[in-house]
Write a protein that holds these residues in place. Structure first.
Motif, PDB file in Angstrom:
ATOM      1  N   ILE A 159       0.838  -1.195   0.000  1.00  0.00           N
ATOM      2  CA  ILE A 159       0.000   0.000   0.000  1.00  0.00           C
ATOM      3  C   ILE A 159       0.875   1.247   0.000  1.00  0.00           C
ATOM      4  O   ILE A 159       1.901   1.309   0.681  1.00  0.00           O
ATOM      5  CB  ILE A 159      -0.913   0.013   1.245  1.00  0.00           C
ATOM      6  CG1 ILE A 159      -1.842  -1.186   1.221  1.00  0.00           C
ATOM      7  CG2 ILE A 159      -1.735   1.299   1.313  1.00  0.00           C
ATOM      8  CD1 ILE A 159      -2.545  -1.410   2.527  1.00  0.00           C
ATOM      9  N   GLN A 160       0.472   2.259  -0.767  1.00  0.00           N
ATOM     10  CA  GLN A 160       1.180   3.528  -0.824  1.00  0.00           C
ATOM     11  C   GLN A 160       0.370   4.599  -0.084  1.00  0.00           C
ATOM     12  O   GLN A 160      -0.765   4.357   0.333  1.00  0.00           O
ATOM     13  CB  GLN A 160       1.372   3.941  -2.284  1.00  0.00           C
ATOM     14  CG  GLN A 160       2.104   2.922  -3.131  1.00  0.00           C
ATOM     15  CD  GLN A 160       3.541   2.719  -2.699  1.00  0.00           C
ATOM     16  OE1 GLN A 160       4.225   3.669  -2.304  1.00  0.00           O
ATOM     17  NE2 GLN A 160       4.021   1.484  -2.764  1.00  0.00           N
ATOM     18  N   PHE A 161       0.943   5.771   0.066  1.00  0.00           N
ATOM     19  CA  PHE A 161       0.184   6.875   0.666  1.00  0.00           C
ATOM     20  C   PHE A 161      -1.061   7.188  -0.166  1.00  0.00           C
ATOM     21  O   PHE A 161      -2.137   7.430   0.367  1.00  0.00           O
ATOM     22  CB  PHE A 161       1.048   8.129   0.766  1.00  0.00           C
ATOM     23  CG  PHE A 161       2.002   8.143   1.921  1.00  0.00           C
ATOM     24  CD1 PHE A 161       1.583   7.798   3.200  1.00  0.00           C
ATOM     25  CD2 PHE A 161       3.319   8.542   1.748  1.00  0.00           C
ATOM     26  CE1 PHE A 161       2.454   7.830   4.280  1.00  0.00           C
ATOM     27  CE2 PHE A 161       4.199   8.577   2.812  1.00  0.00           C
ATOM     28  CZ  PHE A 161       3.770   8.215   4.082  1.00  0.00           C
ATOM     29  N   VAL A 162      -0.908   7.191  -1.480  1.00  0.00           N
ATOM     30  CA  VAL A 162      -2.006   7.530  -2.385  1.00  0.00           C
ATOM     31  C   VAL A 162      -2.186   6.378  -3.367  1.00  0.00           C
ATOM     32  O   VAL A 162      -1.236   5.968  -4.037  1.00  0.00           O
ATOM     33  CB  VAL A 162      -1.723   8.846  -3.134  1.00  0.00           C
ATOM     34  CG1 VAL A 162      -2.899   9.216  -4.036  1.00  0.00           C
ATOM     35  CG2 VAL A 162      -1.450   9.970  -2.141  1.00  0.00           C
ATOM     36  N   ASN A 163      -3.411   5.846  -3.440  1.00  0.00           N
ATOM     37  CA  ASN A 163      -3.659   4.622  -4.189  1.00  0.00           C
ATOM     38  C   ASN A 163      -4.868   4.759  -5.109  1.00  0.00           C
ATOM     39  O   ASN A 163      -5.816   5.487  -4.811  1.00  0.00           O
ATOM     40  CB  ASN A 163      -3.941   3.469  -3.206  1.00  0.00           C
ATOM     41  CG  ASN A 163      -2.859   3.322  -2.163  1.00  0.00           C
ATOM     42  OD1 ASN A 163      -1.913   2.571  -2.342  1.00  0.00           O
ATOM     43  ND2 ASN A 163      -2.993   4.048  -1.051  1.00  0.00           N
ATOM     44  N   ALA A 164      -4.835   4.016  -6.200  1.00  0.00           N
ATOM     45  CA  ALA A 164      -6.004   3.924  -7.066  1.00  0.00           C
ATOM     46  C   ALA A 164      -7.001   2.981  -6.416  1.00  0.00           C
ATOM     47  O   ALA A 164      -6.682   1.826  -6.137  1.00  0.00           O
ATOM     48  CB  ALA A 164      -5.597   3.393  -8.436  1.00  0.00           C
ATOM     49  N   ASP A 165      -8.180   3.479  -6.133  1.00  0.00           N
ATOM     50  CA  ASP A 165      -9.220   2.664  -5.527  1.00  0.00           C
ATOM     51  C   ASP A 165     -10.061   2.044  -6.637  1.00  0.00           C
ATOM     52  O   ASP A 165     -11.010   2.649  -7.127  1.00  0.00           O
ATOM     53  CB  ASP A 165     -10.087   3.538  -4.599  1.00  0.00           C
ATOM     54  CG  ASP A 165     -11.247   2.772  -3.998  1.00  0.00           C
ATOM     55  OD1 ASP A 165     -11.245   1.534  -4.111  1.00  0.00           O
ATOM     56  OD2 ASP A 165     -12.137   3.412  -3.418  1.00  0.00           O
ATOM     57  N   LYS A 166      -9.706   0.844  -7.025  1.00  0.00           N
ATOM     58  CA  LYS A 166     -10.362   0.194  -8.151  1.00  0.00           C
ATOM     59  C   LYS A 166     -11.804  -0.199  -7.812  1.00  0.00           C
ATOM     60  O   LYS A 166     -12.668  -0.229  -8.698  1.00  0.00           O
ATOM     61  CB  LYS A 166      -9.567  -1.046  -8.575  1.00  0.00           C
ATOM     62  CG  LYS A 166      -8.159  -0.718  -9.051  1.00  0.00           C
ATOM     63  CD  LYS A 166      -7.381  -1.972  -9.388  1.00  0.00           C
ATOM     64  CE  LYS A 166      -5.954  -1.627  -9.816  1.00  0.00           C
ATOM     65  NZ  LYS A 166      -5.156  -2.851 -10.112  1.00  0.00           N
ATOM     66  N   ARG A 167     -12.046  -0.484  -6.552  1.00  0.00           N
ATOM     67  CA  ARG A 167     -13.398  -0.928  -6.158  1.00  0.00           C
ATOM     68  C   ARG A 167     -14.431   0.175  -6.323  1.00  0.00           C
ATOM     69  O   ARG A 167     -15.540  -0.065  -6.801  1.00  0.00           O
ATOM     70  CB  ARG A 167     -13.367  -1.410  -4.692  1.00  0.00           C
ATOM     71  CG  ARG A 167     -14.738  -1.808  -4.128  1.00  0.00           C
ATOM     72  CD  ARG A 167     -15.319  -2.994  -4.873  1.00  0.00           C
ATOM     73  NE  ARG A 167     -16.624  -3.388  -4.386  1.00  0.00           N
ATOM     74  CZ  ARG A 167     -17.771  -2.781  -4.662  1.00  0.00           C
ATOM     75  NH1 ARG A 167     -17.747  -1.715  -5.453  1.00  0.00           N
ATOM     76  NH2 ARG A 167     -18.908  -3.227  -4.195  1.00  0.00           N
ATOM     77  N   PHE A 168     -14.089   1.405  -5.922  1.00  0.00           N
ATOM     78  CA  PHE A 168     -15.063   2.486  -5.936  1.00  0.00           C
ATOM     79  C   PHE A 168     -14.753   3.574  -6.965  1.00  0.00           C
ATOM     80  O   PHE A 168     -15.503   4.538  -7.098  1.00  0.00           O
ATOM     81  CB  PHE A 168     -15.166   3.120  -4.547  1.00  0.00           C
ATOM     82  CG  PHE A 168     -15.605   2.152  -3.479  1.00  0.00           C
ATOM     83  CD1 PHE A 168     -16.895   1.644  -3.469  1.00  0.00           C
ATOM     84  CD2 PHE A 168     -14.717   1.737  -2.490  1.00  0.00           C
ATOM     85  CE1 PHE A 168     -17.301   0.743  -2.492  1.00  0.00           C
ATOM     86  CE2 PHE A 168     -15.120   0.833  -1.515  1.00  0.00           C
ATOM     87  CZ  PHE A 168     -16.410   0.331  -1.519  1.00  0.00           C
ATOM     88  N   GLY A 169     -13.638   3.442  -7.673  1.00  0.00           N
ATOM     89  CA  GLY A 169     -13.291   4.434  -8.683  1.00  0.00           C
ATOM     90  C   GLY A 169     -12.897   5.772  -8.081  1.00  0.00           C
ATOM     91  O   GLY A 169     -13.140   6.823  -8.684  1.00  0.00           O
TER      92      GLY A 169
END
Length: 238
Positions: A159-169
């Motif tokens: 996990i990074q500080f800022v991540n792409a949330d694929k589940r909720f876009g």
């Protein structure tokens, strides 16, 4: 970074890498300040009220006292969890805490499905009582905070500080990724923060009562969630 790209979560893997490279040497409080600088009212904390959550609430309150929090009230939580929420409301009176519930209350679900849906169809239970209501509530935001830490489990080590949330876009911001369990509790004790008393009874990770059990003293912090099943996540963090 172009704020329109942040606003609509149309970031490429290279964009996320650049952002995380820029934030790499910041501490949790600085990451929180950065995040509110990007999204302000368009940012919410989806809060579980676990130990990490108490640290993150306290840090958020230092930056934005009137921050918005979402709690997924599945109607299956421990009494201790609801008691803690009442304590938090007293300690942090300016917070905007929204209790979001499933479209179908527990009584109707029992009639329509099964009294113990969490036992016979745990993934469906999580989908109906956690994922669907959060997805609906997150529609009004571009980004959300999470208390995920790399130390929690093998599935969270990258996990990074800022991540792409694929589940909720959306964009998912995780300020505590480098914190250890000991550091979480050091902060709680140092600042005399309220916390869920189930932690004193070997519940490191606390979710819905039917699906959460205590763990052995040397057990993985997630071992008590859906114990005895291959399931390890509710699906919020994909």
């Amino acid at each position: 970074m172009d704020k329109d790209k942040l606003r609509y979560a149309i970031l490429s893997p290279d964009d996320y890498k650049k952002i995380n490279d820029q934030l790499a040497n910041l501490d949790a409080l600085d990451v929180i300040r950065w995040a509110y600088g990007q999204w302000d009212e368009d940012l919410v904390y989806a809060c579980s009220f676990g130990a990490e959550a108490m640290v993150l609430i306290d840090l958020i309150y230092r930056v934005k006292p009137k921050a918005s929090l979402l709690f997924i009230d599945t109607e299956l939580h421990f009494a201790e969890t609801y008691e803690l929420i009442d304590e938090v409301k007293v300690r942090y009176p300016e917070l905007n805490i929204e209790m979001i519930k499933p479209a179908q209350n527990r009584e109707k679900q029992v009639k329509a499905e099964d009294e113990k849906l969490w036992e016979v169809k745990p993934d469906l239970c999580c989908k109906e009582r956690k994922l669907a209501p959060l997805e609906k509530s997150l529609q009004q935001y571009s980004a959300w905070f999470s208390g995920l830490r790399r130390e929690q489990s093998a599935t969270r080590q990258h996990i990074q500080f800022v991540n792409a949330d694929k589940r909720f876009g959306k964009v998912k911001v995780c300020p505590l990724i480098h914190w250890t369990w000991d550091e979480v509790w050091m902060y709680i004790n140092l600042h005399n923060l309220p916390y869920n008393k189930l932690h004193d009874r070997r519940y490191p990770s606390i979710g819905c009562a039917p699906c959460t059990a205590p763990v052995a003293e040397d057990g993985d912090s997630r071992a008590g969630r859906w114990a005895g099943r291959s399931k390890t996540e509710c699906g919020l963090h994909q």
